[in-house]
Write a protein that holds these residues in place. Structure first.
Motif, PDB file in Angstrom:
ATOM      1  N   ARG A  51      17.462  25.160 -14.671  1.00 47.95           N
ATOM      2  CA  ARG A  51      17.087  26.340 -13.887  1.00 47.95           C
ATOM      3  C   ARG A  51      17.392  26.157 -12.395  1.00 47.95           C
ATOM      4  N   PHE A  52      17.808  24.946 -11.994  1.00 46.80           N
ATOM      5  CA  PHE A  52      18.118  24.698 -10.583  1.00 46.80           C
ATOM      6  C   PHE A  52      19.628  24.659 -10.325  1.00 46.80           C
ATOM      7  N   SER A  53      20.395  25.133 -11.294  1.00 43.36           N
ATOM      8  CA  SER A  53      21.860  25.034 -11.211  1.00 43.36           C
ATOM      9  C   SER A  53      22.415  25.605  -9.919  1.00 43.36           C
ATOM     10  N   GLN A  54      21.910  26.767  -9.541  1.00 41.96           N
ATOM     11  CA  GLN A  54      22.503  27.421  -8.379  1.00 41.96           C
ATOM     12  C   GLN A  54      22.218  26.631  -7.100  1.00 41.96           C
ATOM     13  N   ALA A  55      20.980  26.150  -6.978  1.00 46.38           N
ATOM     14  CA  ALA A  55      20.632  25.343  -5.805  1.00 46.38           C
ATOM     15  C   ALA A  55      21.501  24.090  -5.754  1.00 46.38           C
ATOM     16  N   VAL A  56      21.727  23.491  -6.915  1.00 50.92           N
ATOM     17  CA  VAL A  56      22.539  22.279  -6.968  1.00 50.92           C
ATOM     18  C   VAL A  56      23.960  22.579  -6.499  1.00 50.92           C
ATOM     19  N   MET A 113      36.796  23.930  -5.228  1.00 49.65           N
ATOM     20  CA  MET A 113      35.455  24.314  -4.815  1.00 49.65           C
ATOM     21  C   MET A 113      34.503  23.932  -5.940  1.00 49.65           C
ATOM     22  N   PRO A 114      33.239  23.686  -5.617  1.00 51.31           N
ATOM     23  CA  PRO A 114      32.295  23.477  -6.708  1.00 51.31           C
ATOM     24  C   PRO A 114      32.288  24.702  -7.627  1.00 51.31           C
ATOM     25  N   PRO A 115      32.063  24.577  -8.901  1.00 48.68           N
ATOM     26  CA  PRO A 115      31.626  23.383  -9.621  1.00 48.68           C
ATOM     27  C   PRO A 115      32.728  22.383  -9.961  1.00 48.68           C
ATOM     28  N   CYS A 125      27.337  25.529 -16.470  1.00 50.51           N
ATOM     29  CA  CYS A 125      26.092  25.014 -15.882  1.00 50.51           C
ATOM     30  C   CYS A 125      26.287  23.612 -15.325  1.00 50.51           C
ATOM     31  N   ILE A 126      27.523  23.133 -15.355  1.00 50.87           N
ATOM     32  CA  ILE A 126      27.808  21.759 -14.908  1.00 50.87           C
ATOM     33  C   ILE A 126      28.515  21.772 -13.551  1.00 50.87           C
ATOM     34  N   VAL A 127      28.097  20.903 -12.660  1.00 46.87           N
ATOM     35  CA  VAL A 127      28.777  20.724 -11.375  1.00 46.87           C
ATOM     36  C   VAL A 127      29.272  19.281 -11.306  1.00 46.87           C
ATOM     37  N   THR A 153      26.567  31.548   0.609  1.00 50.22           N
ATOM     38  CA  THR A 153      26.787  31.580  -0.837  1.00 50.22           C
ATOM     39  C   THR A 153      27.536  32.848  -1.229  1.00 50.22           C
ATOM     40  N   ALA A 154      27.172  33.964  -0.600  1.00 51.48           N
ATOM     41  CA  ALA A 154      27.864  35.223  -0.906  1.00 51.48           C
ATOM     42  C   ALA A 154      29.347  35.119  -0.538  1.00 51.48           C
TER      43      ALA A 154
END
Lengths: 486, 486
Positions: free
Chosen positions: B335-340, B151-153, B177-179, A101-102
């Motif tokens: 709150r799970f945006s980063q994991a997604v 790349m995402p998002p 906050c959208i992917v 991720t980094a």
């Protein structure tokens, strides 16, 4: 040497002469060659001939051009050794994912130069304009394509073309055993889900394609690392012992142009591997996304080519070679075809007919084969050039692979240089690199890094590699000075 | 009644008059209405006025047109009852997946008429030509898009448009906050992976979107079915008991236009649900893929609209409404945006920039909003018409939902009719339908089926629904004749 230009021409005689001078040490590493013009005058040759000879030496990785400064003789650069011979469990960890991720975040910083990303960037690597025209033409001719809702396995035209092309890699796939996927990554994903259950062990190479690690975690799978030779790939003796002990539900490997090692397994090893898979009834997920970028033609066959019982799930795609934006991959699931097709439907339904038909048309037109031929030459030269830059700028004792294809170099640094520290130091200078720590949970690849050679090698690129090398040299010196046991 | 045409016009007076005649029984179910021409002459009205009135009655689900045969009064059709009030474990099984595969295979048989597929088929449901032109224009203007490796998002233009649109559903999403995902299906998939681990229990609706079942199995997840009212959706009291007992790692639901039920949760129930999620810190994966196809405007807000702590992962997409071939979905992971975002990168890298930018442009142009308005009217009418056909041709005692949006009907057959047998009998006549058995492991939905109303309702379609009804009538009779306990 891997290139085989027509023998006996003037430029080749000159190149061979200079090669001999370099090998004998008459032209030592780091020395400056005469400029093209000087050399042409000295040798009474045309400028074209000298240019062709120098280019060939660059291709051979013997000399390197430094913009505005001329040509230099590269240092000799040994290849990494077969250092990790132990079958290891528990090799995937959360720290790897954090590091990935980094890296990903660093890659998105504007203005940074990215030596980490393993996908070609720039117009010259893709037939973008032709593809764009073909896309528009599919839109015109198949008016309603936007409203189509393709079902797996997807466009018959493209599957048929993939099946035909498979013969160049010794395979005999048929369109009806192929399912189109969202890039080769989804193909790996579906393959893993088709042949494993959460909690299973999966045999992987050391190192592996780095996205495999989070994929395994996400699916609740555990990895067993199988020793992998930096020049010959998966160690088949180790595979046999793992299979005989029934330790894994499946294997995942890249036997034809490995990422990050760049190597291919010898053909007889592939043959033996296929036999073992069939004997022990264990599936191999064969990632062949770089297989068509083998430098040498005719292309060596894949493991799938020797698979008689359908135990190999072949995974490929077009993101590395043709159209990254179209995100098209494929999978031929062997005896697991039906499960794969079901999973595809349940995971993401289908691939875009517009994009699939366009790529199918491109393949059918013969354009892909011509494009691949030119890519092979291009990447061979690029990799050789970057190898030369590493030889020139990196600390003594650095090693680098001599890839059989593709566009990445796997670099082993001297033991004083910590790759993660190098990553952070480079980042401060606006350079993104891929540290070895991404490739294992523990310290195994602490001194390794992967360098991508798939962008324009211009002054900016050269200067980034030089800076990276200088940082490594400094770390090596500091390491030597530091008290032991620190 | 759900439509609100301007009051007092001539056609409406006529429609209200006929509605009264139908309600009072003066025009009984199954009776033939006068032809348009006859009615115009009898009532001294223009043909246009009578046509508009009949169309309104069709929209109201009161009459149905049978090609070459005129207009008929529909039977009254009750809605399914809230029959399954028990929280149930262990509701997903392999037999469901086999049946889904059988349906999928049947759908691919050439020449069959497909009443099972829940995606619009046909030009009239999509702005195909405008989208094709926009796609070509993106190709022209962004020459190198084919060679881009997003790349995402993903496309900022499209994410920004999605964020703006979210306000119509009471949400206040931001682009960052959208992917973007490969259809809404991948969004569900990523969401599940972000908030669960293999072995976890997940709370689902009864019934649920059918692709959720194989998805849960594939991820090693177990389902707890939460009672779901056919008109009001998820039963919030049951949700509370499940949450209070900490029985689930997450919930998955479609609170705004459910598939297959067609219902929406009342707004106060959504509000209470959001509060519970925040109180018990349990994520809800909110599938809002049909939310913009609510028949009534202004659109009711989603659960996400009331989510203050980021416990709702909102999943949407454009395959049902705009461009099925482009396979574009999105997720706002709270709150799970980063994991997604990490999971997206590891699963399938990214979405096509060409397709994302095209859809982004389309949204920005305002074309999407106009298109949705016309779709709402269209599907309202189509669903009413098919409901009328069911009333007319299906056995007495049949019930069908009165959807709040979307384009599927959930039909409850009399207990003598086994939906799986009906599926096979229909298949012999070239008709594919979605049997209720797909929606649970056990016999729970043995008498149910889902009917899609998203293709041209022409003679072929009407005749297929009639045939299906006749088969069901025959099964009912045979069932009545058969000895008990057979």
């Amino acid at each position: 040497m891997r290139t085989t230009p027509s023998a006996g021409s003037l430029y080749q005689i000159l190149a061979d002469d200079l090669t001999a001078a370099i090998s004998s040490g008459r032209l030592p590493a780091g020395s400056n060659l005469p400029s093209l013009r000087e050399c042409a005058i000295q040798r009474k040759l045309s400028l074209n001939t000298v240019t062709a000879a120098y280019r060939l030496l660059e291709d051979r990785g013997l000399i390197v051009a430094r913009p505005q400064s001329g040509f230099y003789v590269c240092s000799e650069l040994a290849e990494p050794e077969f250092a990790f011979r132990r079958i290891a469990k528990d090799v995937v960890g959360a720290a790897q994912e954090d590091l990935m991720t980094a890296v990903l975040e660093a890659q998105q910083r504007p203005g940074h130069i990215d030596l980490a990303f393993a996908a070609p960037r720039g117009k010259k690597f893709y037939p973008g304009e032709r593809l764009a025209r073909m896309t528009s033409s599919v839109l015109r001719r198949q008016g309603n394509v936007v409203a189509s809702y393709a079902m797996p396995p997807g466009s018959e035209l493209l599957r048929d073309q993939i099946a035909r092309r498979s013969q160049r890699l010794g395979m005999d796939l048929t369109a009806d055993c192929i399912v189109l996927t969202h890039g080769a990554m989804e193909a790996l994903h579906l393959a893993l889900r088709a042949v494993t259950r959460p909690g299973d062990f999966v045999g992987i190479e050391a190192p592996s394609y780095f996205n495999l690690y989070p994929l395994l975690s996400a699916l609740g799978l555990k990895a067993i690392e199988i020793p992998t030779h930096p020049q010959h790939g998966l160690d088949v003796d180790s595979v046999e012992s793992v299979l005989a002990e029934k330790r894994v539900a499946a294997l995942v490997a890249m036997p034809s142009v490995h990422n990050p090692l760049g190597c291919s397994m010898p053909v007889d090893a592939k043959q033996r591997l296929a036999k073992l898979l069939n004997q022990y009834k264990t599936p191999l997920i064969e990632d062949m996304v770089y297989a068509e970028l083998q430098f040498l033609e005719p292309l060596a066959p894949t493991v799938k080519a020797f698979d008689h019982g359908g135990w190999v799930l072949a995974c490929g795609g077009f993101s590395k070679t043709l159209a990254p934006d179209y995100r098209l991959g494929w999978i031929a699931g062997g005896r697991f075809s039906q499960a794969v097709q079901r999973l595809k439907f349940a995971s993401s339904a289908s691939e875009s007919m517009l994009l699939s038909e366009t790529v199918g048309q491109f393949l059918k037109s013969g354009g892909y084969e011509r494009h691949l031929s030119s890519l092979r030459r291009l990447y061979f030269a690029q990799v050789a050039t970057v190898r030369g830059l590493v030889a020139q700028f990196f600390p003594g004792g650095t090693r680098a692979t001599q890839p059989a294809g593709g566009f990445v170099l796997w670099v082993e640094l001297p033991p004083q240089v910590d790759s993660l520290k190098l990553f952070h130091a480079a980042l401060e200078k606006g350079i993104v690199m891929m540290p070895g720590q991404v490739y294992a949970k523990g310290p195994r690849y602490r001194h390794y890094l992967r360098l991508s050679c798939c962008q324009e090698i211009d002054e900016r690129f050269t200067s980034a590699v030089r800076t990276l090398g200088e940082l490594a040299v400094k770390m090596q010196k500091d390491g030597n000075k530091a008290p032991k046991g620190r």
